[in-house]
Write a protein that holds these residues in place. Structure first.
Motif: not given
Length: 778
Positions: A144, A175, A206
């Motif tokens: 992240f 998230i 991600l």
């Protein structure tokens, strides 16, 4: 594990999936959705939110939404104009629809809350070993953080919040709730109850987003570099211009100013000047865009180079034109006569409409060179456009400027090459044009060659009308059969027929031999070819209507003579009829001469081929059988029909010729044309086959010195044919004395030169009875 069941108002969202831990606002405008919000506010402010499968659906039902959604708490409702609500919610837990309780006046669903499972974590030993769980949390936070470096839109407060979360489930949910995923990606995460699999899916998405942002960043960097380079060049140019002005050295004009000066000096119609002015303004305003500048520059330069109003004076000296045509060509009297008539009209009218001449004839007869001679006689610029195999209409009309690599069509390019608006333009091989999915090329040529339309011919690239009315168009073709009728009607057809042996000999002596001697570096006294040798070459080493093969054979002799002179130190080489085979090898063609004696069932016919005329023998045999007609020798459909028509005519007049009544029931008739490997077809062998059949059936001999051509009808009439000059020439070469032709071809006979008809008895006939009287021996 117990699952909680709830009954809640439901709202279907367009293009949005709500996840647990997500705080989000959305607008509601559908009456059903507004009432569902109001019902939720009257209760415990809980509502079930799920996404539509298709965002275009106006009134979704239970089958139009995803079965898995999110139970959310309504935090705020704001009324907006036009009966809309803005709702702020926070996602709490996953749930799936058990049953839809009702859909009107609002949707209410019976749902089951889906608790998170952690079987995968237990399988990996994360619960037993806290180090594994810690490693997973740190790995997700690192991914992240890397994403945050690529996407600065996410707030710093979120980064601090994520850093302080130490519970894996909450970390994954927070998230996922704050990532700018598409609603379909968010729905995938929503529908995954297993925490470990949701963790892996989030990590994969991600990493994919990071890679996409990397590519985007690289592309933006390249674009920025290009823009910076263009801006730098522009600034440098402006600085250079300023320095020149300060030094007083401003004589060098900019490209736009040069174009403007040339446009002002250009002699062109008003429409062209207006178009040029607009394009020059665009050129000035597009200096910062090199790609666009290049396209506009090419267009302006092309427009300035076109000969809009530039003309050349026609040379109207008839005597000079006659001299040029006679120098360049032997024979071709009709063509020369038509050209001189055209010149005479131009001289009297001072202008006159330019005709479109179409020279039609076999290959090698000098059609292209006639156009060159005409241009020389008129002292006009000469341009040639080869149309053989052209399929794309844009080849004629040009490509539109919007296409990459656009260019003017061949007509506009030829005018630009000529430098004047009234050149002689040769459209070569117009019969070889073809069409495909890219357009109808013949239709484009219609506008070019129509004197009523071509004064406003519009090229797609130039986008302004061009005047082609003063262009002298000359077209060439080998045949008229492939040219559409509308196009043919706009042209004046002049037939360029085959050359006789005498004409070929004159052409060889006056044109071909001097040309080949010069090409091979030989002086006129180093190589001589006798007349008899030339005659033999034309008859036995070439088989053509023109002189192209003859020129090649002369070239062969020149090469061998050049080698002989160098090897043997001879001063000169003399080629005669006797030693011709030493230079060209054995004879390639032998004419079938007339039969020495009269025979039954054998008739000499005359045929037209693409390389001139030829004779062919038609043989007929009669044998006992059952009345069958056998046709061999690769005959085409037309010749087969002619044979059947002939036999029907013979049967209809069988009594007059004393043929037995049962003859056709008890005998077979076999018609054969030798050289079976060569296909044969055409409407001119009807009377020949009928004569051969009558001879075989009645047993009367056919005169050996007679040849014939013509089509037969069922009642015995003789129809006219084409290619008479070539056919008579073939008959003469074969030693035939008497030729039977259709009576309707008498005007054609009168136009044929005496060189061909001398020594031939040409008998016109209108009925089969006359043919039989002449051809059958008594």
């Amino acid at each position: 594990m117990n699952r909680e069941t709830l009954s809640l108002p439901m709202v279907a969202l367009r293009g949005l999936s709500i996840l647990p831990e997500m705080v989000r606002h959305f607008d509601v405008s559908r009456p059903k959705s507004i009432q569902a919000i109001e019902e939720a506010m009257l209760g415990d402010q809980k509502i079930f939110l799920t996404a539509q499968k298709d965002v275009e659906t106006e009134s979704p039902g239970v089958t139009d939404v995803y079965q898995t959604g999110c139970v959310a708490a309504i935090r705020q409702v704001v009324k907006l104009p036009k009966k809309m609500l803005r709702v702020l919610i926070s996602g709490e837990s996953r749930a799936c629809i058990n049953v839809m309780e009702f859909e009107e006046p609002y949707m209410r669903a019976n749902i089951t809350v889906i608790p998170d499972t952690d079987t995968s974590i237990e399988d990996t030993g994360a619960e037993k070993n806290p180090m594994n769980l810690d490693a997973m949390i740190r790995g997700m936070k690192d991914i992240f953080k890397e994403y945050l470096l690529k996407d600065p839109k996410l707030s710093k407060e979120l980064a601090v919040q994520i850093e302080n979360i130490n519970e894996l489930k909450k970390l994954v949910d927070v998230i996922a709730a704050n990532m700018p995923f598409s609603y379909t990606d968010a729905q995938q995460l929503l529908e995954e109850p297993d925490l470990m699999r949701r963790y892996e899916l989030l990590a994969y998405k991600l990493v994919s987003e990071i890679q996409i942002l990397n590519v985007k960043e690289e592309l933006q960097k390249k674009v920025k570099e290009r823009v910076d380079k263009n801006q730098r060049e522009y600034i440098l140019r402006e600085e250079m211009k300023l320095i020149r002005e300060e030094l007083g050295d401003d004589n060098t004009l900019s490209d736009a100013e040069e174009f403007q000066q040339e446009a002002d000096a250009l002699k062109a119609p008003k429409e062209v000047k207006e178009k040029l002015g607009k394009e020059i303004k665009r050129f000035k305003n597009s200096m910062n865009s090199p790609a666009e500048v290049g396209v506009i520059r090419t267009y302006i330069e092309t427009m300035l180079e076109m000969p809009w109003d530039k003309v050349c004076r026609d040379h109207k000296d008839i005597a000079y034109a006659k001299k040029v045509l006679d120098e360049d060509h032997y024979g071709l009297e009709k063509v020369k006569e038509r050209v001189l008539e055209f010149l005479a009209v131009r001289a009297l009218t001072k202008k006159g409409d330019s005709p479109i001449l179409c020279l039609v004839g076999p290959p090698g007869t000098g059609k292209t060179s006639i156009a060159k001679s005409l241009a020389r006689a008129l002292k006009k610029p000469y341009v040639r456009i080869s149309l053989g195999g052209v399929r794309d209409e844009a080849e004629i009309r040009g490509h539109r400027k919007t296409y990459v690599g656009a260019m003017p069509g061949r007509i506009a390019s030829a005018l630009k090459q000529a430098g004047v608006k009234n050149p002689l333009m040769l459209l070569d091989e117009i019969d070889k044009v073809s069409n495909d999915y890219k357009g109808d090329t013949f239709s484009a040529l219609l506008e070019v060659l129509d004197s009523e339309q071509n004064s406003k011919f519009r090229d797609h690239y130039l986008e302004v009308p061009m005047d082609l009315s003063e262009v002298l168009f000359v077209t060439t073709a080998n045949t008229l059969q492939t040219i559409p009728r509308p196009l043919l009607d706009r042209m004046e057809v002049i037939e360029v027929s085959s050359y006789t042996e005498n004409e070929k000999m004159h052409i060889a002596i006056e044109h071909l031999i001097p040309k080949q001697l010069e090409r091979h570096g030989l002086a006129p006294d180093q190589l001589t070819i006798s007349r008899n040798a030339l005659w033999k070459m034309a008859r036995n080493y070439t088989k053509e209507a023109g002189v192209r093969q003859l020129e090649r054979k002369i070239g062969d002799i020149c090469r061998k003579a050049a080698r002989e002179i160098l090897e043997t130190k001879k001063k000169a080489v003399h080629v005669t009829e006797r030693n011709l085979h030493l230079y060209l090898g054995k004879e390639l063609y032998i004419y079938q001469m007339a039969n020495k004696a009269d025979e039954i069932g054998i008739v000499r016919g005359l045929a037209w081929t693409s390389v001139g005329g030829d004779t062919l023998q038609i043989e007929v045999n009669v044998m006992p059988g059952e009345g069958e007609i056998l046709l061999t020798g690769q005959l085409g459909d037309v010749m087969k029909e002619s044979a059947r028509t002939g036999i029907s005519y013979i049967r209809s007049v069988s009594r007059e010729h004393k043929i037995e009544e049962n003859f056709f029931k008890e005998h077979d008739v076999h018609i054969h044309i030798p050289e079976g490997a060569v296909p044969k077809d055409g409407p001119s062998a009807g009377i020949t086959m009928a004569t051969a059949m009558m001879s075989a059936i009645t047993g009367r001999k056919v005169r050996a010195d007679v040849a014939m051509t013509g089509e037969i009808t069922l009642r015995g009439r003789v129809l006219p044919i084409g290619g008479l000059k070539e056919k008579l020439l073939a008959a003469k070469n074969a030693g035939i004395r008497t030729v039977i032709v259709p009576q309707e071809n008498e005007p054609d006979v009168e136009e044929i030169s005496s060189e061909i008809t001398r020594g031939l008895e040409i008998i016109p006939v209108s009925h089969m009875d006359a043919v039989l009287k002449i051809a059958l021996a008594e």
